[in-house]
Design a protein around this motif. Sequence first.
Motif, PDB file in Angstrom:
ATOM      1  N   PRO A  68       0.854  -1.112  -0.017  1.00  0.00           N
ATOM      2  CA  PRO A  68      -0.044  -0.165  -0.018  1.00  0.00           C
ATOM      3  C   PRO A  68       0.711   1.044  -0.075  1.00  0.00           C
ATOM      4  CG  PRO A  68      -0.944  -1.625   1.685  1.00  0.00           C
ATOM      5  CD  PRO A  68       0.522  -2.129   1.160  1.00  0.00           C
ATOM      6  N   VAL A  69       0.500   2.008  -0.868  1.00  0.00           N
ATOM      7  CA  VAL A  69       1.256   3.343  -1.171  1.00  0.00           C
ATOM      8  C   VAL A  69       0.701   4.548  -1.085  1.00  0.00           C
ATOM      9  CG1 VAL A  69       3.072   4.606  -2.436  1.00  0.00           C
ATOM     10  CG2 VAL A  69       2.993   2.393  -2.583  1.00  0.00           C
ATOM     11  N   LEU A  70       0.971   5.789  -0.261  1.00  0.00           N
ATOM     12  CA  LEU A  70       0.112   6.931  -0.138  1.00  0.00           C
ATOM     13  C   LEU A  70       0.929   8.041  -0.665  1.00  0.00           C
ATOM     14  CD1 LEU A  70      -2.414   8.699   0.398  1.00  0.00           C
ATOM     15  CD2 LEU A  70      -1.408   8.814   2.784  1.00  0.00           C
ATOM     16  N   PHE A  71       0.683   8.840  -1.516  1.00  0.00           N
ATOM     17  CA  PHE A  71       1.462  10.132  -1.990  1.00  0.00           C
ATOM     18  C   PHE A  71       0.744  11.370  -1.382  1.00  0.00           C
ATOM     19  CE2 PHE A  71       2.580   6.917  -5.150  1.00  0.00           C
ATOM     20  CZ  PHE A  71       3.879   7.182  -5.264  1.00  0.00           C
ATOM     21  N   ILE A  72       1.548  12.175  -0.787  1.00  0.00           N
ATOM     22  CA  ILE A  72       1.127  13.428   0.011  1.00  0.00           C
ATOM     23  C   ILE A  72       1.865  14.632  -0.823  1.00  0.00           C
ATOM     24  CG2 ILE A  72       1.074  14.767   2.024  1.00  0.00           C
ATOM     25  CD1 ILE A  72       0.999  12.256   3.581  1.00  0.00           C
ATOM     26  N   ALA A  73       1.037  15.488  -1.279  1.00  0.00           N
ATOM     27  CA  ALA A  73       1.438  16.712  -1.874  1.00  0.00           C
ATOM     28  C   ALA A  73       1.008  17.940  -1.119  1.00  0.00           C
ATOM     29  CB  ALA A  73       1.044  16.817  -3.384  1.00  0.00           C
ATOM     30  N   GLY A 131      -2.855   5.791  -3.068  1.00  0.00           N
ATOM     31  CA  GLY A 131      -3.656   6.698  -2.646  1.00  0.00           C
ATOM     32  C   GLY A 131      -3.012   8.119  -2.885  1.00  0.00           C
ATOM     33  N   TYR A 132      -3.659   9.279  -2.964  1.00  0.00           N
ATOM     34  CA  TYR A 132      -3.026  10.660  -2.913  1.00  0.00           C
ATOM     35  C   TYR A 132      -3.905  11.609  -2.491  1.00  0.00           C
ATOM     36  CZ  TYR A 132      -2.022  14.756  -5.339  1.00  0.00           C
ATOM     37  OH  TYR A 132      -1.653  16.356  -5.783  1.00  0.00           O
ATOM     38  N   VAL A 133      -3.197  12.281  -1.638  1.00  0.00           N
ATOM     39  CA  VAL A 133      -3.769  13.347  -0.574  1.00  0.00           C
ATOM     40  C   VAL A 133      -3.133  14.794  -1.093  1.00  0.00           C
ATOM     41  CG1 VAL A 133      -3.986  14.259   1.429  1.00  0.00           C
ATOM     42  CG2 VAL A 133      -4.511  11.835   1.200  1.00  0.00           C
ATOM     43  N   GLU A 134      -3.701  15.835  -1.257  1.00  0.00           N
ATOM     44  CA  GLU A 134      -3.112  17.213  -1.460  1.00  0.00           C
ATOM     45  C   GLU A 134      -3.486  18.152  -0.444  1.00  0.00           C
ATOM     46  OE1 GLU A 134      -3.432  20.761  -4.737  1.00  0.00           O
ATOM     47  OE2 GLU A 134      -3.216  18.527  -5.627  1.00  0.00           O
TER      48      GLU A 134
END
Length: 273
Positions: A208-213, A236-239
Amino acid sequence: MAYYINGKRRNYFIEFGSGRPVVLLHGISNSGRAWAPQIAPLVEAGFRVIVPDHAGHGASARLDRPFGVSDIAADVLALLDQLSIEAADIIGLSLGGIVALEIALTQPRRVGKLIVANSFDTTATEEFRIMAEGWARTFRGEDGPVKRFEGIWPMNVNEAFRASEEGMKTYQVWHGLAATADGQSLAHVAEGIVGFDATTRLDSLSMPVLFIAGEQDRMSPPAVSRRMADRVPDAGYVEIQGAAHISNADSAAAFNEAAITFLGAAPTSTTSV
C-alpha cells in the motif's frame, strides 16, 4: 541506544513508543528533528516511531565522498537489521521520500506501508542536476548550511506557519541545527543523489502506497506526486491545501490525519484535505 554502525559510519537515531514500527526519513540538509510534529500522534496511535539522521546530517557521521540515494537506503536497512525489524512502515519527505522509494523498490519485503510526501520519482534530469550543483556550491561556502536554510525557508513552509509561534520556534531550532551542520558533507549528499530514477519502476510497487503533496509546494509541485500516484497500482493521493514543501511541519494536523488514517487502513481514492 542512540547510534548504529554501517561500514565505518556511526549514524544517529532515536525511537519512541512501541507497537508496529514506522520509520521517518527527512529531507536534505534537515534532520530527524523535522518530524517533531508527528512523533506524539504516531505514538498515541500505537506505533513504534524510529527517526534516523541521514549520514552527513544532524548527529550522524560526516562524509568524505559523494553519497547517494542507495547509500542512504542501505543505512536505513542496516538500522532495521540492528533493531531486529524485518519490515516497517516508512514515511519519507522530499529526499526521504526518494530514499523510501528506493527501499520499497529494491527490498519490498522490508516495507509494510509506504508514504511518499513532497518528493520526486527522478533526479536524473538536467534541471535537478543544476539545482543540486547550486546547493553543493552553497553548502561549501562560508556558513553555507545556514545561508541555504535562510534562503530556502520561505519556500519550505507557508506564510501562515512562518508567522506563527510554532513556526518561529521551528525556525530557531532548525537555524541552530544548520549552524552546526557540516557543509562539505551536505555538498557530498547534494552531488550524490543526482541520477536516481524510479519512473519506469513505480508500477512494480506492491505494498500500500500513499503520496502526499502540498498545494503550495514550489519545489515538488502537486503534479509530480499525482504523476507518481497514477503510476502505482491502487495508490492513494492526498493534496494538503495551503501546504508548502515541508508539509508535515506547516500543515501538521492535516498531514498527521492523512498519514495515520492511511497507516491504519488500506489507501483510498484521491482526496484533498
